[in-house]
Design a protein around this motif. Structure first.
Motif, PDB file in Angstrom:
ATOM      1  N   THR A   1      29.907 -17.726   3.723  1.00 19.21           N
ATOM      2  CA  THR A   1      31.020 -17.390   4.612  1.00 19.21           C
ATOM      3  C   THR A   1      32.003 -18.554   4.668  1.00 19.21           C
ATOM      4  OG1 THR A   1      29.563 -16.012   5.958  1.00 19.21           O
ATOM      5  CG2 THR A   1      31.650 -16.704   6.962  1.00 19.21           C
TER       6      THR A   1
ATOM      7  N   PRO B   1      33.559  -8.049   8.678  1.00 21.21           N
ATOM      8  CA  PRO B   1      33.528  -9.176   9.618  1.00 21.21           C
ATOM      9  C   PRO B   1      33.551 -10.545   8.950  1.00 21.21           C
ATOM     10  CG  PRO B   1      32.000  -7.468  10.319  1.00 21.21           C
ATOM     11  CD  PRO B   1      32.512  -7.053   8.975  1.00 21.21           C
ATOM     12  N   ASN B   2      32.994 -10.640   7.735  1.00 17.43           N
ATOM     13  CA  ASN B   2      33.019 -11.929   7.027  1.00 17.43           C
ATOM     14  C   ASN B   2      34.300 -12.114   6.217  1.00 17.43           C
ATOM     15  OD1 ASN B   2      32.580 -10.117   4.964  1.00 17.43           O
ATOM     16  ND2 ASN B   2      30.773 -11.148   4.142  1.00 17.43           N
ATOM     17  N   ARG B   3      35.270 -11.186   6.397  1.00 15.07           N
ATOM     18  CA  ARG B   3      36.615 -11.235   5.818  1.00 15.07           C
ATOM     19  C   ARG B   3      36.683 -10.832   4.346  1.00 15.07           C
ATOM     20  NH1 ARG B   3      40.231 -16.171   7.629  1.00 15.07           N
ATOM     21  NH2 ARG B   3      41.757 -14.686   6.842  1.00 15.07           N
TER      22      ARG B   3
END
Length: 438
Positions: free
Chosen positions: A232, A37-39
């Motif tokens: 992030t 989700p945080n890439r």
């Protein structure tokens, strides 16, 4: 007569502790890719090797430097293994060496990679030190200042062919990808701890990170990626378009080192990138037979009558562009004819199906051989993961190579030949200037 240029790491520089002999595994393994989700990109593969390798990669290479911090990526590479927030330099070195593992920091123009390798149990035992070195730097000023001698040595021992490649990027891109892999002499001792911390804070962020595990459990690789203590964000990458030009550095001596290239292919365009690699092999990358002096490549056949020289085609792929061309070394007196012959080949290569088929066969053999060598494989996979958001397995790459046609390679050659870039270093008394070449 054509010969081979020593195949050193022209596009990637490393610093490491200890050395492990690579133990190969199978080459037909699958890769599992996940984007958190945080890439953060996570890629893992099981190659049945006794040696496990885990890499943490950040898109923080030399292209991200500015005029105010030129050389910071070189200092950062050399800082690998210095004291961190939770471990001293002595503790890092002692624990890793005691279990027989190896920690290496490598960097190129786009990425900085921290790789831990060793027996599977050893890697698992010292995995926390990998995350410490990669994400918990503190850059104590007395430790950073001690790096000056190492930086000077790195610059002093650069071979001239590496210098020619560095100048080629400078001429082709000017800034960004044109930044050197080495710190300029005038900046040695001037990169402060605050500059290093700011560079890390700006570029070591989740949207620019990838974690790769090879011969390591996919669940543990995923767990490592999830535990990374990074901010992030996506950071900022400045565009670095191909511009072309010429740079000359007259150093005297007996030989001239000349790099000539045109615009190549981006890693994100897989088909064009593979076609550029086939074109490189079709031009010739040196003898494929032990003790051989000819590579039967297009360049050698076309330029052989010009006199003694050594040559190797070069190909560099980046996230948004690339370079493809040749690197030549010749005695100063015959360098002019050799360069003129190479330019004619690059502008009008006259590729045949036989040249392309030979290039495809050599490229496939080289790629599969690299994937057998876990150290090279983890670098290839890591670069793909960090720059494209995923990675192709060896079988997928082999299939891409098979799909390339002569037309695909010709299109790459035509693109490269439209506007050539020249870089030369050494005795340039007989090396023609770019605007004198037709």
């Amino acid at each position: 007569m054509a010969s081979q240029i020593s195949k050193g790491p022209l596009f990637r520089i490393a610093r490491g502790y200890t050395q492990l002999a690579p133990i190969g595994g199978v080459i037909n393994y699958d890769l599992k890719s996940t984007v958190l989700p945080n890439r953060v990109v996570v890629v893992s593969g099981e190659n049945d090797s006794a040696i496990a390798r885990v890499s943490i990669i950040f898109r923080a290479g030399a292209r991200n430097e500015t005029a105010d911090n030129l050389g910071v990526s070189h200092v950062l590479r050399s800082s690998a293994g210095l004291s961190t927030r939770n471990a001293t330099q002595f503790a890092i070195t002692r624990h890793i060496q005691q279990v027989g593992a190896s920690l290496t920091a490598t960097s190129d123009r786009e990425t900085i990679t921290y790789t831990l390798e060793g027996l599977r149990q050893a890697v698992e035992a010292v995995l926390p030190f990998l995350t410490e070195v990669a994400t918990q730097q503190v850059f104590k000023f007395w430790e950073v200042s001690d790096l000056s001698h190492r930086l000077k040595l790195d610059i002093a021992v650069r071979p001239l062919q590496l210098r020619a490649i560095d100048l080629l990027h400078k001429a082709a891109f000017r800034t960004g990808l044109g930044n050197s892999l080495f710190i300029p002499k005038f900046n040695i001792g001037k990169i402060s701890t605050e500059t290093l911390q700011h560079y890390v804070a700006s570029n070591f962020v989740s949207g620019r990170a990838a974690v790769v595990g090879l011969g390591f459990s996919s669940s543990k690789t995923l767990e490592l990626a999830q535990s990374l203590n990074v901010e992030t964000g996506d950071g900022t990458t400045v565009a670095s378009p191909y511009k072309g030009g010429e740079v000359r550095s007259d150093k005297g001596g007996e030989f001239a080192y000349v790099a000539i290239a045109g615009e190549g292919a981006s890693l994100k365009n897989t088909k064009e990138a593979v076609a550029a690699a086939v074109f490189q092999r079709a031009l010739g990358v040196g003898p494929q037979i032990k003790w051989g002096v000819r590579d039967n490549g297009l360049l050698s056949r076309s330029v052989d009558a010009c006199g003694d020289f050594a040559s190797s085609a070069i190909n560099a792929n980046y996230s948004d562009t690339g370079l493809v061309g040749v690197l030549l070394v010749a005695p100063a007196a015959s360098a002019g004819k050799v360069v003129e012959g190479a330019v004619k080949v690059l502008k009008n290569p006259k590729l045949t199906d036989a040249d392309v088929n030979r290039g495809k066969a050599q490229l496939k053999a080289a790629v599969l051989s690299d994937f057998e060598n876990g150290s090279k494989a983890v670098q290839l996979i890591g670069s793909q993961a960090a720059l494209t958001g995923g990675a192709l397995s060896p079988v997928q790459i082999a299939a891409e190579i098979d799909s390339i046609t002569t037309t695909d390679v010709s299109n790459v050659a035509q693109k490269a030949g439209r506007k050539l870039t020249f870089a030369s270093v050494g005795n340039l008394s007989h090396v023609p200037y770019a605007d004198d070449l037709k």
